[in-house]
Design a protein around this motif. Structure first.
Motif, PDB file in Angstrom:
ATOM      1  N   LEU A   1      -7.276   3.152   3.152  1.00 61.30           N
ATOM      2  CA  LEU A   1      -6.470   4.287   2.740  1.00 61.30           C
ATOM      3  C   LEU A   1      -7.378   5.507   2.567  1.00 61.30           C
ATOM      4  O   LEU A   1      -8.428   5.422   1.944  1.00 61.30           O
ATOM      5  CB  LEU A   1      -5.773   3.965   1.425  1.00 61.30           C
TER       6      LEU A   1
ATOM      7  N   ILE B   1       0.815  -1.224   0.000  1.00 63.22           N
ATOM      8  CA  ILE B   1       0.000   0.000   0.000  1.00 63.22           C
ATOM      9  C   ILE B   1       0.844   1.267   0.000  1.00 63.22           C
ATOM     10  O   ILE B   1       0.558   2.233  -0.698  1.00 63.22           O
ATOM     11  CB  ILE B   1      -0.945   0.004   1.223  1.00 63.22           C
TER      12      ILE B   1
ATOM     13  N   LYS C   1      -9.890   0.213  -0.285  1.00 61.17           N
ATOM     14  CA  LYS C   1      -9.500   1.600  -0.503  1.00 61.17           C
ATOM     15  C   LYS C   1     -10.726   2.503  -0.424  1.00 61.17           C
ATOM     16  O   LYS C   1     -11.729   2.247  -1.083  1.00 61.17           O
ATOM     17  CB  LYS C   1      -8.823   1.735  -1.878  1.00 61.17           C
TER      18      LYS C   1
ATOM     19  N   TRP D   1      -7.295  -5.652   2.024  1.00 58.17           N
ATOM     20  CA  TRP D   1      -7.190  -4.199   2.040  1.00 58.17           C
ATOM     21  C   TRP D   1      -8.306  -3.619   1.192  1.00 58.17           C
ATOM     22  O   TRP D   1      -8.575  -4.061   0.091  1.00 58.17           O
ATOM     23  CB  TRP D   1      -5.838  -3.789   1.484  1.00 58.17           C
TER      24      TRP D   1
ATOM     25  N   TRP E   1       0.658   9.695   3.268  1.00 57.54           N
ATOM     26  CA  TRP E   1      -0.346   8.627   3.297  1.00 57.54           C
ATOM     27  C   TRP E   1      -1.110   8.737   4.614  1.00 57.54           C
ATOM     28  O   TRP E   1      -0.521   9.066   5.652  1.00 57.54           O
ATOM     29  CB  TRP E   1       0.287   7.233   3.263  1.00 57.54           C
TER      30      TRP E   1
ATOM     31  N   TYR F   1       0.061   5.610  -4.497  1.00 55.17           N
ATOM     32  CA  TYR F   1      -0.951   5.953  -3.500  1.00 55.17           C
ATOM     33  C   TYR F   1      -0.545   7.133  -2.626  1.00 55.17           C
ATOM     34  O   TYR F   1      -1.265   7.495  -1.709  1.00 55.17           O
ATOM     35  CB  TYR F   1      -1.243   4.733  -2.610  1.00 55.17           C
TER      36      TYR F   1
ATOM     37  N   PHE G   1      -4.200  -8.360  -0.763  1.00 57.98           N
ATOM     38  CA  PHE G   1      -4.183  -6.919  -0.921  1.00 57.98           C
ATOM     39  C   PHE G   1      -3.956  -6.608  -2.397  1.00 57.98           C
ATOM     40  O   PHE G   1      -3.230  -7.300  -3.096  1.00 57.98           O
ATOM     41  CB  PHE G   1      -3.126  -6.235  -0.045  1.00 57.98           C
TER      42      PHE G   1
ATOM     43  N   ALA H   1      -2.888  -3.715  -4.102  1.00 55.88           N
ATOM     44  CA  ALA H   1      -2.232  -2.427  -4.328  1.00 55.88           C
ATOM     45  C   ALA H   1      -1.924  -2.177  -5.786  1.00 55.88           C
ATOM     46  O   ALA H   1      -1.876  -1.040  -6.231  1.00 55.88           O
ATOM     47  CB  ALA H   1      -0.932  -2.353  -3.521  1.00 55.88           C
TER      48      ALA H   1
END
Length: 446
Positions: free
Chosen positions: A75, A34, A441, A439, A56, A39, A425, A427
């Protein structure tokens, strides 16, 4: 020079933390996927001049539940001043009289462990300590950093000493699972000894057996193999007890062939041995030996104490009613029985069935089963796997892994934990789909 703290973690409205992206990414597979440039927000010159370094922001948006055992981190989209676009500052938790959640403390301990801080484990009671450890392991599996916190948790639990060992004896299956998760030799070996020693009782308990079946197959097989070895050890002792001839009973004279009057002089000794074997055979037939729920612990303990611990005067008198004799002969026979008991005590000591090989102080905190189970290093599942890898790769004896190899091993171990827990995840994906348990977002950067 201090590195800028470029990540802000928000667990609640009153729990904001500043960390370094490289530290989080180095220690967590989840953060590694991440905390990447795609990001990260591009801070304006105004923000930089104002000393703002946050690129972040990560927020805990969901508390632990059956669907998300560790909760869920998301996030947060930031503007070029490093501030949330939606102005959100974290959840406000209204516990409304309920038991306060400790999830924030767990996350905090793990984050601080990334900076080599000590893991905080409950010091009040062992049940609370086990609960703390279990919850933190769940979160660590979600973050992909179990190898990092395993040793600190192991050390924190070991500080409880005999309190921990008592808890392991009470619930060995739960502790064995924890030992597997954090790769603790101490906890795993202790749990294995108690599980094997109490196996006859456990296997007759449907609830306990359902927990045992949840263990990995190789661990269940290990338990059964060690129990078979323990039963074999107990049966060897029983065989020695029923075939022993104390003293010079078999050869009362050096001159062969031995005349019958030589044996006749020891008739009371033979009667005492007959009485003793009669009593022992009854105990074994009544399944008080190796097949008993306690694995023969009570029977072997009595024999190991000798004296009046068993076959006392009331029992001897029952034999006298069947084989009456004079008072003097009765006293002589009873003395012979005591001598035989001392001999049998020596057999118990020689076979070591009452020797405790666990860390629990069984004299201060006694248990009613055998704890003479010997666990070798090659019995530890992960050590056996590592040895197999070394043999397969042909690593030379004496060569130690370097820094890159250690980092790679830790990363691979964390990924294995993530895969075992079905943690994913995304990413590198270009869409906003959420993977359950992984994860998710709240926003993407253009």
């Amino acid at each position: 020079m201090n590195q800028p703290e470029d990540v802000e973690v928000v667990l609640a409205h009153d729990r904001h933390y500043k960390f370094h992206a490289n530290v989080l990414a180095r220690n967590s597979t989840l953060f590694a996927g991440i905390l990447t440039e795609p990001y990260a927000v591009k801070l304006s010159n105004k923000a930089k001049n104002a000393g703002i370094t946050t690129r972040w922001m990560i927020e805990l948006t969901t508390l632990p539940s059956s669907e998300n055992p560790a909760g869920k981190l998301e996030l947060v989209e930031l503007n070029n001043m490093g501030e949330p676009l939606d102005g959100h500052v974290g959840m406000v938790l209204n516990e409304n009289g309920r038991v306060p959640t400790k999830v924030f403390e767990y996350y905090e301990s793990i984050f601080y462990a990334f900076y080599n801080n000590e893991i905080n484990i409950n010091d009040d009671d062992m049940r609370g300590a086990l609960e703390d450890a279990g919850e933190m392991i769940t979160i660590a599996e979600y973050l992909g950093c179990v190898p990092l916190i395993s040793k600190p948790i192991d050390v924190a639990l070991a500080k409880h000493g005999q309190t921990m060992y008592q808890a392991i004896a009470t619930i060995p299956v739960g502790w064995m699972r924890l030992g597997l998760q954090i790769k603790s030799e101490l906890i795993f070996k202790e749990a294995l000894i108690h599980l094997v020693g109490n196996w006859n009782r456990i296997k007759n308990d449907p609830e306990m057996m359902s927990r045992v079946r949840d263990l990995p197959f190789n661990v269940r097989k290990l338990v059964e193999e060690h129990h078979e070895m323990l039963v074999h050890k107990s049966k060897r002792l029983e065989q020695a007890l029923v075939t022993a001839y104390p003293g010079g009973m078999l050869e009362p004279s050096k001159w062969h062939p031995i005349k019958r009057d030589e044996y006749a002089r020891d008739v009371l000794v033979w009667m005492a041995l007959s009485f003793y074997r009669h009593w022992l055979a009854q105990r074994i037939v009544l399944e008080q030996g190796s097949t008993a729920e306690d694995g023969g612990f009570k029977l072997y303990s009595q024999i190991g104490q000798a004296g009046e611990a068993y076959m006392d005067k009331s029992v001897i008198n029952q034999f006298h009613t069947r084989a009456p004799m004079t008072k003097k002969a009765m006293n002589v026979l009873e003395n012979h029985v005591l001598e035989i008991k001392e001999c049998m005590k020596g057999h118990v000591e020689h076979h070591g069935v009452l020797k405790s090989l666990c860390q629990l102080d069984v004299y201060r905190h006694p248990v009613e089963y055998l704890t003479c189970v010997e666990v070798l290093r090659q019995d530890i599942p992960w050590l056996h796997d590592e040895e197999t890898i070394v043999q397969a790769t042909g690593s030379k004896r004496g060569k130690r892994p370097g820094g890159n190899e250690i980092v790679q091993r830790n990363l691979e171990a964390a990924k294995r934990f993530a895969e075992a827990s079905e943690i994913t995840f995304d990413a590198g994906e270009e869409d906003d789909e959420e993977d359950e348990g992984g994860w998710s977002k709240r926003a993407r950067y253009e």
